[in-house]
Write a protein that holds these residues in place. Structure first.
Motif, PDB file in Angstrom:
ATOM      1  N   PHE A 234       0.806  -1.230   0.000  1.00  0.00           N
ATOM      2  CA  PHE A 234       0.000   0.000   0.000  1.00  0.00           C
ATOM      3  C   PHE A 234       0.834   1.274   0.000  1.00  0.00           C
ATOM      4  O   PHE A 234       0.304   2.363  -0.187  1.00  0.00           O
ATOM      5  CB  PHE A 234      -0.954   0.009   1.196  1.00  0.00           C
ATOM      6  N   VAL A 235       2.112   1.159   0.246  1.00  0.00           N
ATOM      7  CA  VAL A 235       3.054   2.264   0.111  1.00  0.00           C
ATOM      8  C   VAL A 235       4.156   1.737  -0.806  1.00  0.00           C
ATOM      9  O   VAL A 235       4.900   0.834  -0.418  1.00  0.00           O
ATOM     10  CB  VAL A 235       3.630   2.712   1.467  1.00  0.00           C
ATOM     11  N   LEU A 236       4.210   2.268  -2.012  1.00  0.00           N
ATOM     12  CA  LEU A 236       5.166   1.765  -2.992  1.00  0.00           C
ATOM     13  C   LEU A 236       6.599   2.054  -2.574  1.00  0.00           C
ATOM     14  O   LEU A 236       6.904   3.146  -2.089  1.00  0.00           O
ATOM     15  CB  LEU A 236       4.913   2.400  -4.360  1.00  0.00           C
TER      16      LEU A 236
ATOM     17  N   PRO B 170       2.326  -1.241   6.198  1.00  0.00           N
ATOM     18  CA  PRO B 170       2.473   0.198   5.979  1.00  0.00           C
ATOM     19  C   PRO B 170       1.319   0.706   5.115  1.00  0.00           C
ATOM     20  O   PRO B 170       0.924   0.037   4.152  1.00  0.00           O
ATOM     21  CB  PRO B 170       3.807   0.312   5.237  1.00  0.00           C
ATOM     22  N   PHE B 171       0.796   1.877   5.480  1.00  0.00           N
ATOM     23  CA  PHE B 171      -0.372   2.412   4.787  1.00  0.00           C
ATOM     24  C   PHE B 171      -0.258   3.929   4.730  1.00  0.00           C
ATOM     25  O   PHE B 171      -0.031   4.572   5.752  1.00  0.00           O
ATOM     26  CB  PHE B 171      -1.651   1.996   5.531  1.00  0.00           C
ATOM     27  N   GLY B 172      -0.395   4.495   3.538  1.00  0.00           N
ATOM     28  CA  GLY B 172      -0.265   5.935   3.365  1.00  0.00           C
ATOM     29  C   GLY B 172      -1.483   6.703   3.859  1.00  0.00           C
ATOM     30  O   GLY B 172      -2.620   6.300   3.632  1.00  0.00           O
ATOM     31  N   TYR B 173      -1.236   7.823   4.514  1.00  0.00           N
ATOM     32  CA  TYR B 173      -2.332   8.664   5.009  1.00  0.00           C
ATOM     33  C   TYR B 173      -3.265   9.077   3.885  1.00  0.00           C
ATOM     34  O   TYR B 173      -4.460   9.300   4.097  1.00  0.00           O
ATOM     35  CB  TYR B 173      -1.785   9.909   5.734  1.00  0.00           C
ATOM     36  N   TRP B 174      -2.744   9.192   2.676  1.00  0.00           N
ATOM     37  CA  TRP B 174      -3.528   9.634   1.529  1.00  0.00           C
ATOM     38  C   TRP B 174      -4.586   8.622   1.115  1.00  0.00           C
ATOM     39  O   TRP B 174      -5.483   8.939   0.344  1.00  0.00           O
ATOM     40  CB  TRP B 174      -2.607   9.945   0.346  1.00  0.00           C
ATOM     41  N   SER B 175      -4.485   7.411   1.620  1.00  0.00           N
ATOM     42  CA  SER B 175      -5.462   6.380   1.255  1.00  0.00           C
ATOM     43  C   SER B 175      -6.612   6.272   2.243  1.00  0.00           C
ATOM     44  O   SER B 175      -7.527   5.483   2.043  1.00  0.00           O
ATOM     45  CB  SER B 175      -4.770   5.023   1.123  1.00  0.00           C
ATOM     46  N   ILE B 176      -6.567   7.050   3.319  1.00  0.00           N
ATOM     47  CA  ILE B 176      -7.685   7.075   4.260  1.00  0.00           C
ATOM     48  C   ILE B 176      -8.731   8.029   3.694  1.00  0.00           C
ATOM     49  O   ILE B 176      -8.435   9.195   3.432  1.00  0.00           O
ATOM     50  CB  ILE B 176      -7.228   7.529   5.656  1.00  0.00           C
ATOM     51  N   PRO B 177      -9.943   7.531   3.456  1.00  0.00           N
ATOM     52  CA  PRO B 177     -10.962   8.377   2.806  1.00  0.00           C
ATOM     53  C   PRO B 177     -11.497   9.472   3.742  1.00  0.00           C
ATOM     54  O   PRO B 177     -12.366   9.234   4.563  1.00  0.00           O
ATOM     55  CB  PRO B 177     -12.063   7.382   2.422  1.00  0.00           C
TER      56      PRO B 177
ATOM     57  N   GLY C 264      -7.230   5.223  -2.908  1.00  0.00           N
ATOM     58  CA  GLY C 264      -8.038   4.103  -3.373  1.00  0.00           C
ATOM     59  C   GLY C 264      -7.716   2.780  -2.713  1.00  0.00           C
ATOM     60  O   GLY C 264      -8.385   1.778  -2.937  1.00  0.00           O
ATOM     61  N   ALA C 265      -6.696   2.739  -1.865  1.00  0.00           N
ATOM     62  CA  ALA C 265      -6.282   1.471  -1.250  1.00  0.00           C
ATOM     63  C   ALA C 265      -7.142   1.056  -0.061  1.00  0.00           C
ATOM     64  O   ALA C 265      -7.063  -0.084   0.390  1.00  0.00           O
ATOM     65  CB  ALA C 265      -4.820   1.557  -0.819  1.00  0.00           C
ATOM     66  N   TRP C 266      -7.980   1.966   0.432  1.00  0.00           N
ATOM     67  CA  TRP C 266      -8.755   1.684   1.650  1.00  0.00           C
ATOM     68  C   TRP C 266      -9.528   0.360   1.597  1.00  0.00           C
ATOM     69  O   TRP C 266      -9.428  -0.444   2.534  1.00  0.00           O
ATOM     70  CB  TRP C 266      -9.693   2.848   1.948  1.00  0.00           C
ATOM     71  N   PRO C 267     -10.314   0.080   0.556  1.00  0.00           N
ATOM     72  CA  PRO C 267     -11.053  -1.184   0.549  1.00  0.00           C
ATOM     73  C   PRO C 267     -10.140  -2.411   0.561  1.00  0.00           C
ATOM     74  O   PRO C 267     -10.500  -3.453   1.118  1.00  0.00           O
ATOM     75  CB  PRO C 267     -11.877  -1.151  -0.737  1.00  0.00           C
ATOM     76  N   TYR C 268      -8.959  -2.272  -0.003  1.00  0.00           N
ATOM     77  CA  TYR C 268      -8.009  -3.388  -0.006  1.00  0.00           C
ATOM     78  C   TYR C 268      -7.427  -3.607   1.397  1.00  0.00           C
ATOM     79  O   TYR C 268      -7.199  -4.745   1.805  1.00  0.00           O
ATOM     80  CB  TYR C 268      -6.904  -3.142  -1.028  1.00  0.00           C
ATOM     81  N   LEU C 269      -7.200  -2.519   2.135  1.00  0.00           N
ATOM     82  CA  LEU C 269      -6.767  -2.656   3.523  1.00  0.00           C
ATOM     83  C   LEU C 269      -7.862  -3.313   4.350  1.00  0.00           C
ATOM     84  O   LEU C 269      -7.587  -4.201   5.158  1.00  0.00           O
ATOM     85  CB  LEU C 269      -6.390  -1.296   4.124  1.00  0.00           C
ATOM     86  N   MET C 270      -9.108  -2.901   4.148  1.00  0.00           N
ATOM     87  CA  MET C 270     -10.215  -3.509   4.898  1.00  0.00           C
ATOM     88  C   MET C 270     -10.293  -5.010   4.613  1.00  0.00           C
ATOM     89  O   MET C 270     -10.517  -5.815   5.524  1.00  0.00           O
ATOM     90  CB  MET C 270     -11.545  -2.830   4.551  1.00  0.00           C
ATOM     91  N   GLN C 271     -10.070  -5.392   3.363  1.00  0.00           N
ATOM     92  CA  GLN C 271     -10.069  -6.816   3.004  1.00  0.00           C
ATOM     93  C   GLN C 271      -8.913  -7.535   3.686  1.00  0.00           C
ATOM     94  O   GLN C 271      -9.077  -8.637   4.203  1.00  0.00           O
ATOM     95  CB  GLN C 271      -9.972  -6.987   1.485  1.00  0.00           C
ATOM     96  N   ALA C 272      -7.740  -6.903   3.709  1.00  0.00           N
ATOM     97  CA  ALA C 272      -6.573  -7.502   4.363  1.00  0.00           C
ATOM     98  C   ALA C 272      -6.829  -7.731   5.847  1.00  0.00           C
ATOM     99  O   ALA C 272      -6.443  -8.767   6.401  1.00  0.00           O
ATOM    100  CB  ALA C 272      -5.344  -6.608   4.171  1.00  0.00           C
ATOM    101  N   LEU C 273      -7.488  -6.771   6.503  1.00  0.00           N
ATOM    102  CA  LEU C 273      -7.797  -6.930   7.921  1.00  0.00           C
ATOM    103  C   LEU C 273      -8.718  -8.125   8.140  1.00  0.00           C
ATOM    104  O   LEU C 273      -8.554  -8.879   9.115  1.00  0.00           O
ATOM    105  CB  LEU C 273      -8.433  -5.652   8.474  1.00  0.00           C
ATOM    106  N   GLN C 274      -9.665  -8.323   7.249  1.00  0.00           N
ATOM    107  CA  GLN C 274     -10.565  -9.468   7.354  1.00  0.00           C
ATOM    108  C   GLN C 274      -9.812 -10.782   7.130  1.00  0.00           C
ATOM    109  O   GLN C 274     -10.006 -11.754   7.854  1.00  0.00           O
ATOM    110  CB  GLN C 274     -11.721  -9.346   6.355  1.00  0.00           C
ATOM    111  N   TRP C 275      -8.949 -10.805   6.108  1.00  0.00           N
ATOM    112  CA  TRP C 275      -8.157 -12.015   5.860  1.00  0.00           C
ATOM    113  C   TRP C 275      -7.303 -12.358   7.080  1.00  0.00           C
ATOM    114  O   TRP C 275      -7.195 -13.520   7.463  1.00  0.00           O
ATOM    115  CB  TRP C 275      -7.245 -11.828   4.653  1.00  0.00           C
ATOM    116  N   ALA C 276      -6.669 -11.350   7.664  1.00  0.00           N
ATOM    117  CA  ALA C 276      -5.831 -11.584   8.836  1.00  0.00           C
ATOM    118  C   ALA C 276      -6.677 -12.124   9.987  1.00  0.00           C
ATOM    119  O   ALA C 276      -6.295 -13.100  10.643  1.00  0.00           O
ATOM    120  CB  ALA C 276      -5.131 -10.286   9.245  1.00  0.00           C
TER     121      ALA C 276
ATOM    122  N   ASP D 283       0.819   0.564  10.017  1.00  0.00           N
ATOM    123  CA  ASP D 283       1.838   1.602  10.174  1.00  0.00           C
ATOM    124  C   ASP D 283       1.481   2.752   9.248  1.00  0.00           C
ATOM    125  O   ASP D 283       1.633   2.659   8.043  1.00  0.00           O
ATOM    126  CB  ASP D 283       3.205   1.020   9.832  1.00  0.00           C
ATOM    127  N   LEU D 284       0.984   3.833   9.835  1.00  0.00           N
ATOM    128  CA  LEU D 284       0.524   4.972   9.069  1.00  0.00           C
ATOM    129  C   LEU D 284       1.644   5.979   8.907  1.00  0.00           C
ATOM    130  O   LEU D 284       2.297   6.379   9.804  1.00  0.00           O
ATOM    131  CB  LEU D 284      -0.664   5.630   9.773  1.00  0.00           C
TER     132      LEU D 284
END
Length: 139
Positions: free
Chosen positions: A29-31, A98-105, A116-128, A138-139
């Protein structure tokens, strides 16, 4: 009457007692050019050296499409070696994401970053959660 939930619960982790065994999911989520060089090389623009310039020096739609594909395929639930099933099977109990502040809606402009990464982070949290893995965002 008692309600049941389809969402599995994750027991609190006994920090200071239990051993943290984890991995960092950098580059998702952070290149990071040293982790995902093909994303940068694919732009054919030597001025694009980080996520800021990735959004700054190319068409935003091209950048978003590239990132959506990356977010959907870099880490998965159980399709290849970089997935939550494999992490759990290896005995990992934590992942750092790691997650960029710019991806928090928030509705605030973040240009030139590409949100645009927010839904993918939410999915990752569910998978975990499904695999009993704790997450450090890590923001």
């Amino acid at each position: 009457s008692a309600q049941t939930s389809a969402i599995p619960t994750l027991a609190p982790f006994a920090y200071g007692t239990d051993k943290v065994i984890g991995v960092n999911l950098g580059g998702w989520f952070v290149l990071e050019p040293w982790i995902t060089p093909s994303i940068f090389e694919g732009t054919n623009n030597s001025a694009i050296v980080d996520e800021y310039t990735f959004g700054q020096f190319q068409d935003p739609n091209v950048a978003l499409n590239t990132l959506k594909n990356h977010w959907a395929t870099w880490i998965t639930e159980s399709k290849h070696i970089h997935d939550f099933k494999t992490m759990a099977a290896a005995g990992l109990n934590h992942v750092r994401i790691p997650f960029g502040y710019w991806s928090i809606p928030t509705g605030e402009p973040v240009s030139p970053f590409i949100p645009g990464a927010w839904p993918y982070l939410m999915q990752a949290l569910q998978w975990a959660r499904n695999r009993g893995i704790h997450v450090i965002v890590d923001l």
